[in-house]
Write a protein that holds these residues in place. Structure first.
Motif, PDB file in Angstrom:
ATOM      1  N   GLY A  31       0.792  -1.221   0.000  1.00  0.00           N
ATOM      2  CA  GLY A  31       0.000   0.000   0.000  1.00  0.00           C
ATOM      3  C   GLY A  31       0.823   1.269   0.000  1.00  0.00           C
ATOM      4  O   GLY A  31       0.289   2.360  -0.127  1.00  0.00           O
ATOM      5  N   GLY A  58       3.807  -8.287   2.676  1.00  0.00           N
ATOM      6  CA  GLY A  58       2.378  -8.545   2.740  1.00  0.00           C
ATOM      7  C   GLY A  58       2.001 -10.002   2.649  1.00  0.00           C
ATOM      8  O   GLY A  58       2.841 -10.886   2.574  1.00  0.00           O
ATOM      9  N   LYS A  60      -1.226 -12.726   0.912  1.00  0.00           N
ATOM     10  CA  LYS A  60      -2.086 -12.869  -0.259  1.00  0.00           C
ATOM     11  C   LYS A  60      -3.414 -12.123  -0.131  1.00  0.00           C
ATOM     12  O   LYS A  60      -3.949 -11.620  -1.102  1.00  0.00           O
ATOM     13  CB  LYS A  60      -2.319 -14.348  -0.533  1.00  0.00           C
ATOM     14  CG  LYS A  60      -2.686 -14.634  -1.951  1.00  0.00           C
ATOM     15  CD  LYS A  60      -2.277 -16.042  -2.315  1.00  0.00           C
ATOM     16  CE  LYS A  60      -2.439 -16.346  -3.767  1.00  0.00           C
ATOM     17  NZ  LYS A  60      -1.438 -15.831  -4.638  1.00  0.00           N
ATOM     18  N   SER A  61      -3.950 -12.019   1.083  1.00  0.00           N
ATOM     19  CA  SER A  61      -5.261 -11.402   1.285  1.00  0.00           C
ATOM     20  C   SER A  61      -5.217  -9.874   1.344  1.00  0.00           C
ATOM     21  O   SER A  61      -6.261  -9.239   1.436  1.00  0.00           O
ATOM     22  CB  SER A  61      -5.895 -11.942   2.574  1.00  0.00           C
ATOM     23  OG  SER A  61      -5.082 -11.611   3.686  1.00  0.00           O
ATOM     24  N   ASP A  62      -4.023  -9.276   1.271  1.00  0.00           N
ATOM     25  CA  ASP A  62      -3.922  -7.817   1.333  1.00  0.00           C
ATOM     26  C   ASP A  62      -4.652  -7.164   0.164  1.00  0.00           C
ATOM     27  O   ASP A  62      -4.734  -7.723  -0.933  1.00  0.00           O
ATOM     28  CB  ASP A  62      -2.458  -7.372   1.336  1.00  0.00           C
ATOM     29  CG  ASP A  62      -1.801  -7.586   2.682  1.00  0.00           C
ATOM     30  OD1 ASP A  62      -2.511  -7.650   3.696  1.00  0.00           O
ATOM     31  OD2 ASP A  62      -0.564  -7.689   2.713  1.00  0.00           O
ATOM     32  N   LYS A  63      -5.157  -5.972   0.409  1.00  0.00           N
ATOM     33  CA  LYS A  63      -5.928  -5.226  -0.586  1.00  0.00           C
ATOM     34  C   LYS A  63      -5.089  -4.851  -1.814  1.00  0.00           C
ATOM     35  O   LYS A  63      -5.563  -4.867  -2.933  1.00  0.00           O
ATOM     36  CB  LYS A  63      -6.485  -3.963   0.073  1.00  0.00           C
ATOM     37  CG  LYS A  63      -7.359  -3.125  -0.816  1.00  0.00           C
ATOM     38  CD  LYS A  63      -7.902  -1.933  -0.050  1.00  0.00           C
ATOM     39  CE  LYS A  63      -8.739  -1.040  -0.912  1.00  0.00           C
ATOM     40  NZ  LYS A  63      -9.282   0.089  -0.175  1.00  0.00           N
ATOM     41  N   TRP A  64      -3.814  -4.509  -1.615  1.00  0.00           N
ATOM     42  CA  TRP A  64      -2.967  -4.064  -2.714  1.00  0.00           C
ATOM     43  C   TRP A  64      -1.974  -5.141  -3.105  1.00  0.00           C
ATOM     44  O   TRP A  64      -1.474  -5.885  -2.262  1.00  0.00           O
ATOM     45  CB  TRP A  64      -2.209  -2.790  -2.319  1.00  0.00           C
ATOM     46  CG  TRP A  64      -3.117  -1.629  -2.115  1.00  0.00           C
ATOM     47  CD1 TRP A  64      -3.674  -0.855  -3.082  1.00  0.00           C
ATOM     48  CD2 TRP A  64      -3.571  -1.108  -0.878  1.00  0.00           C
ATOM     49  NE1 TRP A  64      -4.460   0.126  -2.521  1.00  0.00           N
ATOM     50  CE2 TRP A  64      -4.410  -0.008  -1.150  1.00  0.00           C
ATOM     51  CE3 TRP A  64      -3.359  -1.453   0.455  1.00  0.00           C
ATOM     52  CZ2 TRP A  64      -5.034   0.734  -0.166  1.00  0.00           C
ATOM     53  CZ3 TRP A  64      -3.981  -0.715   1.453  1.00  0.00           C
ATOM     54  CH2 TRP A  64      -4.805   0.363   1.132  1.00  0.00           C
ATOM     55  N   ASP A  65      -1.664  -5.203  -4.384  1.00  0.00           N
ATOM     56  CA  ASP A  65      -0.702  -6.168  -4.914  1.00  0.00           C
ATOM     57  C   ASP A  65       0.725  -5.684  -4.694  1.00  0.00           C
ATOM     58  O   ASP A  65       0.971  -4.499  -4.466  1.00  0.00           O
ATOM     59  CB  ASP A  65      -0.922  -6.361  -6.421  1.00  0.00           C
ATOM     60  CG  ASP A  65      -2.228  -7.066  -6.730  1.00  0.00           C
ATOM     61  OD1 ASP A  65      -2.595  -7.980  -5.973  1.00  0.00           O
ATOM     62  OD2 ASP A  65      -2.872  -6.699  -7.721  1.00  0.00           O
TER      63      ASP A  65
END
Length: 183
Positions: A31, A58, A60-65
């Motif tokens: 992010g 991060g 896998k479930s994080d909002k941003w890649d």
């Protein structure tokens, strides 16, 4: 899906000279976006770069890649300007890197048929095809030709969710053809 065409042609780097050369590090936590931009280009014939992806942040479930991204912007400013983006998506588990091309004019997006290893340098180049509204993209040894219908006026690089080392970033200009060459 973006219309991508395998290219039999290749842009030889001998046909180009380096006009500008840069080196930098971008990226960081999920992010958090760090970027670099070269604006007001008098002309764009191409670019050659080498990316090295370091630590991936991060889950896998994080909002941003986790990404490294190159944007080729058309004239103008802000969100309304035309843009072709090459997004290097880093898998947080395997650290494999998948390039994706996105065109803001058509809204099309497509995955390039290549997966690179994030722990090895990834070479990327983009060359305007002479006398055509096309651009030749090359990731490592895989080349494709995509439509390119606008004049590129700025180039930006973004890193997020990963440590992105840009070992070289060269803006290149096409060399004029030599008189009498090929005779």
């Amino acid at each position: 899906m973006l219309a991508l065409f395998a290219s039999a042609a290749s842009a030889g780097t001998a046909d180009y000279k380096v006009a500008e050369r840069y080196r930098f590090n971008l990226g960081g936590d999920v992010g958090q976006y760090t970027d670099w931009e070269r604006q007001d280009l008098a002309r764009f014939d191409g670019l050659v770069t080498t990316f090295r992806f370091g630590k991936v942040y991060g889950k896998k479930s994080d909002k941003w890649d986790s990404i490294g991204r190159i944007n080729l912007h058309g004239p103008g400013e802000g969100d309304g300007r035309a843009m072709i983006s090459i997004i290097f998506l880093v898998d947080r588990k395997t650290h494999g890197v998948t390039p994706i091309v996105s065109d803001s004019i058509t809204g099309q997006k497509g995955r390039l048929d290549v997966t690179a290893e994030g722990d090895k340098p990834i070479t990327f180049s983009a060359f305007k095809v002479a006398d055509a509204d096309k651009m030749l993209l090359k990731v490592n040894d895989t080349s494709v030709t995509i439509p390119s219908t606008f004049e590129i006026r700025s180039v930006s690089v973004i890193g997020s969710g990963v440590d992105l080392g840009v070992e070289k970033f060269e803006l290149v200009h096409r060399q004029p053809a030599e008189a009498g060459k090929g005779e």
